[in-house]
Design a protein around this motif. Structure first.
Motif, PDB file in Angstrom:
ATOM      1  N   ILE A 123      -1.384  -3.166  -5.796  1.00 30.94           N
ATOM      2  CA  ILE A 123      -2.108  -4.113  -4.920  1.00 30.94           C
ATOM      3  C   ILE A 123      -2.770  -3.357  -3.763  1.00 30.94           C
ATOM      4  CG2 ILE A 123      -1.768  -6.020  -3.262  1.00 30.94           C
ATOM      5  CD1 ILE A 123       0.309  -7.142  -5.319  1.00 30.94           C
ATOM      6  N   SER A 124      -2.018  -2.451  -3.148  1.00 31.75           N
ATOM      7  CA  SER A 124      -2.592  -1.704  -2.011  1.00 31.75           C
ATOM      8  C   SER A 124      -3.770  -0.848  -2.466  1.00 31.75           C
ATOM      9  CB  SER A 124      -1.516  -0.852  -1.333  1.00 31.75           C
ATOM     10  OG  SER A 124      -1.216   0.261  -2.115  1.00 31.75           O
ATOM     11  N   LEU A 125      -3.695  -0.297  -3.666  1.00 38.81           N
ATOM     12  CA  LEU A 125      -4.809   0.491  -4.210  1.00 38.81           C
ATOM     13  C   LEU A 125      -6.014  -0.405  -4.504  1.00 38.81           C
ATOM     14  CD1 LEU A 125      -3.025   2.968  -6.646  1.00 38.81           C
ATOM     15  CD2 LEU A 125      -4.425   3.597  -4.698  1.00 38.81           C
ATOM     16  N   SER A 126      -5.735  -1.597  -4.997  1.00 38.78           N
ATOM     17  CA  SER A 126      -6.796  -2.550  -5.307  1.00 38.78           C
ATOM     18  C   SER A 126      -7.550  -2.946  -4.043  1.00 38.78           C
ATOM     19  CB  SER A 126      -6.218  -3.804  -5.963  1.00 38.78           C
ATOM     20  OG  SER A 126      -5.412  -3.452  -7.021  1.00 38.78           O
ATOM     21  N   ILE A 127      -6.768  -3.202  -2.977  1.00 34.86           N
ATOM     22  CA  ILE A 127      -7.384  -3.580  -1.692  1.00 34.86           C
ATOM     23  C   ILE A 127      -8.309  -2.464  -1.220  1.00 34.86           C
ATOM     24  CG2 ILE A 127      -6.877  -4.072   0.755  1.00 34.86           C
ATOM     25  CD1 ILE A 127      -4.267  -5.456  -0.262  1.00 34.86           C
ATOM     26  N   PHE A 128      -7.804  -1.246  -1.394  1.00 34.53           N
ATOM     27  CA  PHE A 128      -8.598  -0.105  -0.946  1.00 34.53           C
ATOM     28  C   PHE A 128      -9.886   0.033  -1.770  1.00 34.53           C
ATOM     29  CE2 PHE A 128      -9.523   4.487  -1.496  1.00 34.53           C
ATOM     30  CZ  PHE A 128      -9.953   4.748  -0.202  1.00 34.53           C
ATOM     31  N   LYS A 140       0.480   0.734   5.761  1.00 36.26           N
ATOM     32  CA  LYS A 140       1.910   0.383   5.707  1.00 36.26           C
ATOM     33  C   LYS A 140       2.326  -0.001   4.291  1.00 36.26           C
ATOM     34  CE  LYS A 140       2.776  -1.119  10.380  1.00 36.26           C
ATOM     35  NZ  LYS A 140       2.874  -2.303  11.257  1.00 36.26           N
ATOM     36  N   LEU A 141       1.526  -0.850   3.669  1.00 34.66           N
ATOM     37  CA  LEU A 141       1.846  -1.326   2.322  1.00 34.66           C
ATOM     38  C   LEU A 141       1.857  -0.158   1.333  1.00 34.66           C
ATOM     39  CD1 LEU A 141       2.367  -3.790   0.457  1.00 34.66           C
ATOM     40  CD2 LEU A 141      -0.081  -3.869   0.041  1.00 34.66           C
ATOM     41  N   PHE A 142       0.868   0.716   1.460  1.00 31.30           N
ATOM     42  CA  PHE A 142       0.743   1.831   0.523  1.00 31.30           C
ATOM     43  C   PHE A 142       1.949   2.781   0.608  1.00 31.30           C
ATOM     44  CE2 PHE A 142      -0.625   6.190  -0.431  1.00 31.30           C
ATOM     45  CZ  PHE A 142      -1.018   6.021  -1.759  1.00 31.30           C
ATOM     46  N   PHE A 143       2.227   3.225   1.844  1.00 32.20           N
ATOM     47  CA  PHE A 143       3.298   4.208   1.989  1.00 32.20           C
ATOM     48  C   PHE A 143       4.688   3.625   1.680  1.00 32.20           C
ATOM     49  CE2 PHE A 143       0.074   6.585   4.470  1.00 32.20           C
ATOM     50  CZ  PHE A 143       0.056   7.715   3.672  1.00 32.20           C
ATOM     51  N   SER A 144       4.896   2.379   2.108  1.00 30.79           N
ATOM     52  CA  SER A 144       6.216   1.779   1.803  1.00 30.79           C
ATOM     53  C   SER A 144       6.370   1.612   0.296  1.00 30.79           C
ATOM     54  CB  SER A 144       6.409   0.457   2.533  1.00 30.79           C
ATOM     55  OG  SER A 144       5.361  -0.409   2.219  1.00 30.79           O
TER      56      SER A 144
END
Lengths: 598, 246
Positions: free
Chosen positions: B132-137, B146-150
């Motif tokens: 999801i964090s990659l998709s947002i990016f 925060k979402l990516f690293f966690s």
């Protein structure tokens, strides 16, 4: 602490002391023994936790001592286990007189206990078995013709030269004498390799006539057991016999009296050795899975102390294996029943040496508890051993044991461990935790499993949508920047069209070239200029791109004019002319393209 | 109507289990066990049912089956304290070293805080949040730090934990239901490497048609055993019928 408290602790300590006390006693079967006979000394030890005790036998100077047996007995009364072990020894006196068997120590692991001293009187030999001190005249004459080796010798024999591992081999060592012996000879037993030995007392004595000579003999027997397959050896046994020097007395000799009495003291030691013996020990055939380790010939019995116990109450199942063979090495047979829990197996044994054959009884006491109410039938308890008579493995079985377990007493448990102080919290037993009466639903676990199973699918779906989103985004972006794209690709489009025109005929070629120029400038200026004259186009170019030199534009105008002219005179146009024109056009457009980027 | 039907099913189930508890209390273990096994066939992932069934087996003297059921309950939920203590007790009684005395209890509690299934789920959740964090990016050109690293951190932690758990005896356990020989290959003509006693927990390495490859890490023994001598605990279709099969 008050007085009552102190008395209470003292009482508890006293009770514990009495409970833990070990009783050691020793006795003999006869206190007056003729020198040519043996007697038995028995040492008895009884108490708790004494399974590994062994008497510490001191060196006896007046007796030869041989261990002749060991027996043990276990009794369980109100959960207290009491063991009695009896050690038997055969003692043979060396000389006459009054002697004392000293105190014999027994160490239980915690304390050392001693037996009482025992007085023994050794008398002259009994008449029936006297040594050949007195000889008949004829025998004396015959003996004078024989060598000393023929008159006194020792012989070692075995009953078999090949035996299986654990099978009994009986060794006999016989000492023969036709000469008078001053006192009991000293015996040095042989050494054994790859053999276990067990004495077979008592020493037999008697007379035997060999080749017309009457011999007095003493025989000792030893039971031997092979340890490993291969060769086993019995080394020489040694006997040192003090014999009286045989002198003929002349009763008319003036010194007769002195000679006669000094004769008693004149002795000579003779050392005799037996021949070494070699025995072949055979390996047992491949054993079955439930082989107990027993080699011999046995029978089995089983009994129960209480056939109607309450569920949870302890019962004792006693299995006895008796017969000839290696009783000591027998392992307990298995008792498996789902409704019966075996807590412990206690073993005791009684050894016998009847008719010089080692055997006895091994008793296993299984302390068990019926787990629940109802009828429990233990099928015959099986015992597999190697039958030395048939040379085959044999399985014998007890009769089935029937237990009718009554309903258990609530809250009752049994404890065999009585060593703890009464003032402490006493652990009475151990059990598994109780069941969960209210069972929670498994929805949580099912849900976790389902999510875990579908989460891979979720990941694939997300990745699919991600790729789809990225491609849509790219498409939208490209649509949004169409004029810019056209601007960027204007020159490459121009070049492509020019290259295409080369293959065309002259009519089409000129119009394609014309079109390529106009399309190039339409893309660069983001305006449709196809309806405008080149003069106007030049002004728009100059306006939007002031960096472009007028010379370049003029040069381009010249080429366009030339193309228009050629278009009118198509028939007179040569390929060479068009080719040079195209080269010029490419160069100038390239130049303008560069100037536009500045 | 549906709700009423569901309510009736739940009511019937609880009545049956109450009956099983009653029978257990009356020392009628076999009858109690039958009810628990019937319930297990419907609720294959209920650790409490496995635990109660294991208790019945233990009381009936079938230690190998009791051990198998306690392990099964432990695999589903390692946090049931009663189950853990019973498992420790029976493993000691059967000569299995499932929990070493040299390792502190706290470390075991951490290591077995979650079941394999729960760890697997957490890995998937971490991976989904990472995607999801990659998709947002990629779609919004916005980097959600925060979402990516966690997500990356959680993925690494849970994956490592899962890999560590693969070495556990509870990852692919099986239990011997009879004393059996271990061969150096998958038939009886191979050399006998060892004789393994009844109720010994082993690791199942490969399952064949007639023979399975097993390992006993403590003794460093690896070999083949006849399938009829072992009880596969983690098998999807857990064999609820007792050890009478052979």
């Amino acid at each position: 602490m008050n007085l009552i408290g102190k008395i209470f602790i003292l009482l508890i300590t006293l009770v514990e002391y009495i409970n833990c006390q070990v009783v050691v006693t020793a006795w003999v079967d006869k206190k007056i023994v003729p020198i040519n006979e043996s007697f038995t000394l028995t040492i008895s030890v009884s108490g708790e936790n004494i399974s590994n005790v062994k008497p510490d036998i001191p060196n006896f100077t007046d007796f030869n001592i041989y261990q002749s047996g060991k027996s043990s007995n276990i009794s369980i009364i109100n959960g207290q286990i009491n063991t009695t072990i009896e050690f038997s020894y055969t003692l043979i006196p060396k000389r006459t007189g009054k002697f004392v068997i000293p105190k014999i120590g027994i160490f239980t692991g915690k304390e050392k206990y001693f037996t009482k001293e025992i007085e023994i009187e050794v008398t002259s030999p009994s008449i029936s078995q006297t040594q050949p001190h007195t000889k008949t005249k004829t025998q004396q004459n015959r003996n004078q013709n024989l060598s000393r080796e023929e008159l006194i010798f020792a012989k070692a024999t075995v009953d078999k030269k090949t035996a299986y591992i654990g099978e009994q081999i009986t060794l006999s060592i016989k000492f023969y004498t036709a000469l008078p012996v001053a006192s009991n000879p000293q015996y040095y037993p042989p050494n054994y390799s790859n053999l276990l030995s067990e004495e077979l007392p008592p020493i037999r004595t008697g007379t035997e006539i060999i080749n017309g000579i009457r011999y007095y003999f003493a025989e000792t027997k030893v039971a031997l057991f092979g340890i490993m397959a291969g060769k086993a050896k019995i080394s020489s046994a040694k006997i040192v016999a003090p014999i009286q020097e045989d002198t003929v007395f002349d009763p008319f000799d003036p010194n007769f009296i002195q000679k006669f009495f000094s004769q008693m003291a004149r002795t000579q030691d003779i050392t005799l050795e037996t021949k070494p013996i070699e025995i072949e020990i055979l390996d047992l055939p491949p054993p079955p899975k439930d082989f107990s380790g027993g080699v011999g010939n046995f029978f089995i019995t089983a009994k129960i102390d209480n056939s109607t116990p309450h569920a949870g109450d302890p019962i004792n199942i006693t299995v006895e294996i008796s017969g000839k063979g290696n009783v000591k090495q027998i392992n307990p047979p298995q008792i498996n029943h789902p409704s019966l829990k075996i807590y412990d197996i206690l073993s005791s044994e009684t050894n016998s040496k009847n008719n010089d054959i080692i055997g006895g009884t091994k008793k296993f006491t299984y302390i068990a508890t019926p787990l629940n109410e109802g009828s429990i039938i233990i099928d015959g308890i099986k015992f597999t051993f190697f039958n030395i008579d048939t040379k085959n493995y044999e399985t014998i079985t007890t009769h089935p044991i029937k237990i009718n377990a009554l309903k258990g007493k609530i809250g009752k448990s049994f404890d065999f461990d009585t060593t703890k102080l009464k003032s402490e919290i006493i652990t009475k037993g151990e059990d598994i935790n109780y069941i969960y009466e209210k069972i929670p639903s498994s929805t949580f676990y099912t849900l976790i499993k389902k999510i875990a199973n579908i989460s891979f699918t979720i990941q694939i779906i997300i990745i699919f949508f991600l790729i789809l989103g990225i491609s849509i985004k790219t498409k939208i972006n490209s649509l949004k920047n169409l004029p810019f794209k056209k601007y960027e690709k204007a020159y490459s489009n121009f070049e492509r069209k020019i290259n295409e025109s080369i293959k065309q005929n002259i009519e089409k070629k000129l119009s394609t070239i014309y079109e390529a120029i106009y399309d190039y400038f339409s893309d660069k200026l983001n305006e449709n200029i196809s309806h405008l004259s080149f003069g106007k186009i030049k002004n728009i170019i100059k306006e939007k791109n002031p960096s472009i030199s007028t010379d370049s534009l003029n040069e381009l105008e010249e080429i366009i004019n030339k193309i228009e002219l050629l278009n009118f005179t198509k028939t007179q146009v040569s390929d060479l002319e068009v080719k040079s024109l195209l080269e010029k056009l490419k160069t100038i457009i390239k130049k303008i393209d560069k100037e536009m980027k500045k | 109507m549906k709700f009423l039907l569901l309510y009736t099913v739940i009511l019937l189930k609880s009545q049956n289990l109450e009956e099983a508890s009653k029978l257990y209390k009356e020392n009628k273990y076999q009858e109690s066990l039958n009810i628990y096994i019937a319930a297990l066939k419907k609720e294959k992932l209920n650790p409490y049912l496995y635990y109660n069934a294991a208790n019945c087996y233990y009381k009936m003297g079938k230690q190998e089956m009791a051990l198998a059921y306690y392990i099964k309950a432990f695999i589903i939920n390692p946090r049931i304290s009663y189950n853990v203590s019973n498992l420790k007790k029976i493993s000691k009684e059967t000569g299995n070293e499932l929990f070493s005395n040299e390792i502190p209890d706290l470390l075991y509690k951490v290591y077995y805080l979650l079941s394999d299934m729960e760890i697997k789920l957490l890995i998937h959740i971490s991976l989904i949040s990472l995607i999801i964090s990659l998709s947002i990016f990629l779609l919004k050109s916005k980097f959600t730090k925060k979402l990516f690293f966690s997500s990356v951190l959680c993925t690494i932690i849970f994956s490592s934990w899962y890999l560590l758990r693969k070495n556990s005896i509870f990852y692919m356990p099986a239990i011997t239901i009879e004393e059996a020989d271990i061969f150096s290959g998958p038939n009886e003509k191979f050399t006998i490497l060892a004789t393994i006693p009844k109720a010994k927990v082993v690791t199942l390495l490969n399952k064949g048609e007639e023979f399975s490859q097993i390992g006993i890490p403590q003794q460093n023994i690896k070999g083949w055993i006849k399938n009829s001598y072992i009880f596969n605990i983690k098998e999807e279709e857990f064999k609820y019928e007792d050890s009478n099969r052979k």
